[in-house]
Scaffold this active site. Structure first.
Site, PDB file in Angstrom:
ATOM      1  N   ASP A  22      32.381  -9.442  36.119  1.00 50.07           N
ATOM      2  CA  ASP A  22      30.994  -9.859  36.355  1.00 50.07           C
ATOM      3  C   ASP A  22      30.215  -8.786  37.115  1.00 50.07           C
ATOM      4  OD1 ASP A  22      28.841 -11.549  36.192  1.00 50.07           O
ATOM      5  OD2 ASP A  22      29.458 -12.840  37.849  1.00 50.07           O
ATOM      6  N   TRP A  61      24.381  -4.279  38.180  1.00 44.08           N
ATOM      7  CA  TRP A  61      24.728  -2.862  38.342  1.00 44.08           C
ATOM      8  C   TRP A  61      23.686  -1.981  37.663  1.00 44.08           C
ATOM      9  CZ3 TRP A  61      26.080   1.235  35.089  1.00 44.08           C
ATOM     10  CH2 TRP A  61      26.762   2.311  35.681  1.00 44.08           C
ATOM     11  N   ASN A 112      27.380 -17.882  27.565  1.00 39.21           N
ATOM     12  CA  ASN A 112      26.655 -16.613  27.389  1.00 39.21           C
ATOM     13  C   ASN A 112      25.829 -16.570  26.095  1.00 39.21           C
ATOM     14  OD1 ASN A 112      29.308 -14.648  28.922  1.00 39.21           O
ATOM     15  ND2 ASN A 112      27.429 -15.401  29.866  1.00 39.21           N
ATOM     16  N   TRP A 113      26.107 -17.498  25.148  1.00 42.21           N
ATOM     17  CA  TRP A 113      25.268 -17.576  23.940  1.00 42.21           C
ATOM     18  C   TRP A 113      23.832 -17.917  24.310  1.00 42.21           C
ATOM     19  CZ3 TRP A 113      27.016 -15.388  19.794  1.00 42.21           C
ATOM     20  CH2 TRP A 113      28.376 -15.459  19.435  1.00 42.21           C
ATOM     21  N   GLU A 143      46.385 -17.536  42.251  1.00 38.55           N
ATOM     22  CA  GLU A 143      45.761 -16.988  43.452  1.00 38.55           C
ATOM     23  C   GLU A 143      44.433 -16.368  43.055  1.00 38.55           C
ATOM     24  OE1 GLU A 143      46.911 -17.331  46.508  1.00 38.55           O
ATOM     25  OE2 GLU A 143      48.717 -18.351  45.776  1.00 38.55           O
TER      26      GLU A 143
HETATM   27  C1  IPE Z   1      31.144 -15.291  33.465  1.00 41.26           C
HETATM   28  O1  IPE Z   1      30.076 -14.517  33.948  1.00 41.26           O
HETATM   29  C2  IPE Z   1      31.449 -14.943  32.050  1.00 41.26           C
HETATM   30  C3  IPE Z   1      31.916 -13.575  31.824  1.00 41.26           C
HETATM   31  C4  IPE Z   1      32.203 -12.696  32.752  1.00 41.26           C
HETATM   32  C5  IPE Z   1      32.085 -13.212  30.447  1.00 41.26           C
HETATM   33  P1  IPE Z   1      28.592 -15.101  33.958  1.00 41.26           P
HETATM   34  O2  IPE Z   1      27.756 -14.075  34.605  1.00 41.26           O
HETATM   35  O3  IPE Z   1      28.212 -15.545  32.611  1.00 41.26           O
HETATM   36  O4  IPE Z   1      28.778 -16.380  34.870  1.00 41.26           O
HETATM   37  P2  IPE Z   1      27.734 -17.211  35.733  1.00 41.26           P
HETATM   38  O5  IPE Z   1      26.632 -17.613  34.804  1.00 41.26           O
HETATM   39  O6  IPE Z   1      27.233 -16.325  36.822  1.00 41.26           O
HETATM   40  O7  IPE Z   1      28.523 -18.357  36.256  1.00 41.26           O
HETATM   41  C1  IPE Z   2      29.262  -9.762  33.072  1.00 40.09           C
HETATM   42  O1  IPE Z   2      28.139  -9.210  33.667  1.00 40.09           O
HETATM   43  C2  IPE Z   2      29.301  -9.550  31.577  1.00 40.09           C
HETATM   44  C3  IPE Z   2      29.060 -10.760  30.786  1.00 40.09           C
HETATM   45  C4  IPE Z   2      28.888 -11.959  31.255  1.00 40.09           C
HETATM   46  C5  IPE Z   2      28.994 -10.587  29.347  1.00 40.09           C
HETATM   47  P1  IPE Z   2      26.772  -9.977  33.687  1.00 40.09           P
HETATM   48  O2  IPE Z   2      26.026  -9.651  32.450  1.00 40.09           O
HETATM   49  O3  IPE Z   2      26.975 -11.411  33.957  1.00 40.09           O
HETATM   50  O4  IPE Z   2      26.055  -9.291  34.927  1.00 40.09           O
HETATM   51  P2  IPE Z   2      25.243 -10.015  36.087  1.00 40.09           P
HETATM   52  O5  IPE Z   2      26.132 -11.083  36.632  1.00 40.09           O
HETATM   53  O6  IPE Z   2      24.019 -10.566  35.465  1.00 40.09           O
HETATM   54  O7  IPE Z   2      24.983  -8.935  37.080  1.00 40.09           O
HETATM   55 MG    MG Z   3      27.136 -12.518  35.615  1.00 42.57          MG
END
Ligand code: IPE
Ligand code: IPE
Ligand code: MG
Length: 246
Positions: free
Chosen positions: A21, A26, A69-70, A208
């Site tokens: 995540d 970043w 994520n969709w 853990e």
């Molecule tokens: C969790 O990250 C899913 C992946 C890393 C693929 P998200 O960024 O989607 O999770 P939330 O929405 O902050 O919980």
């Molecule tokens: C994780 O990074 C990758 C996926 C969930 C696909 P994010 O895209 O969630 O990045 P943040 O959490 O918005 O910084």
């Molecule tokens: Mg994220």
């Protein structure tokens, strides 16, 4: 501060799961588009896979795309799917050379056709490999997976292949998408978020949990080794008391 040297190689977790995540933040921190963060995140995945192979981790599962994520903007979803396809195609041969088996869990049928095909090819190509199993969680949701397992079992009961008394934890686990991999001993989430976001809910019953502020594109094998050192300092009691262990 060499974390690798501090690792007890005889007490390694067999399976490490990672919620990768922080890619978007970043990129934003540098005034770039989110997709730049995702691209950079691929370099972290490569380094972590190599790090796992270097010390002998047998299973690595990475959360690459959740069912939720969709719901992101369509441009970001499309960019992620493109990146997934190009990465699989670029890395399949290297994975194979390094004796790494590629595996995938999730509602794979919901991925774009090209993605399914290329993923299938890469999995087929690497299926005999034994050094490490790299599992991509794609369009994955733990609640979805648990409901699917319940449906499979209900069907078997309905067709009188099993009776209700035969349903136990072992049978249930065998219906999950992770039936061929052990539960993770260690779960790492980057970017400072302290939640599991629908990842491996069943499998993490006794895992853990390790949380770090490091954003995924900055995460490298030394961070992984640091997490393993932290894991090895913990006492895993599984409900018992200290004095009962060993
Ligand atoms: C969790 O990250 C899913 C992946 C890393 C693929 P998200 O960024 O989607 O999770 P939330 O929405 O902050 O919980
Ligand atoms: C994780 O990074 C990758 C996926 C969930 C696909 P994010 O895209 O969630 O990045 P943040 O959490 O918005 O910084
Ligand atoms: Mg994220």
């Amino acid at each position: 501060m060499d974390f690798k040297e501090q690792i007890d190689i005889n007490r390694l977790p067999e399976h490490i799961a990672i919620i990768m995540d922080g890619n978007g933040r970043w990129a934003k921190n540098q005034g770039k588009f989110r997709v730049f963060g995702h691209e950079s995140g691929v370099l972290s995945v490569k380094d972590i896979v190599e790090g796992c192979v270097e010390i002998g981790i047998k299973y690595l599962t990475v959360y690459a795309f959740s069912t939720e994520n969709w719901n992101r903007p369509v441009e970001e979803v499309n960019a992620l799917m493109e990146l997934l396809i190009s990465t699989i195609n670029q890395e399949a041969e290297t994975l194979n050379k390094n004796n790494i088996r590629l595996n995938a869990i999730g509602d794979l049928g919901s991925l774009p056709k090209k993605c399914i095909e290329d993923l299938d090819n890469a999995m087929q190509k690497t299926k005999e490999n034994t050094k490490c199993t790299l599992t991509l969680a794609l369009s994955y949701s733990a609640k979805w997976e648990i409901v699917e397992a319940a449906k499979k079992i209900a069907k078997q009961v309905e067709q009188k292949e099993i009776n209700i008394d035969q349903i136990d934890e072992h049978l249930f686990a065998s219906k999950l998408t992770t039936s061929n991999i052990p539960d993770p001993e260690l779960m790492i989430r980057t970017s400072g978020e302290h939640r599991v976001s629908n990842f491996l809910l069943w499998q993490m019953a006794y895992t853990e949990l390790y949380f770090t502020e490091t954003l995924w594109p900055d995460f490298r094998r030394d961070h992984l080794f640091e997490a393993i050192v932290d894991y090895q300092k913990r006492e895993r009691r599984f409900g018992k008391i200290s004095e009962q262990l060993n």
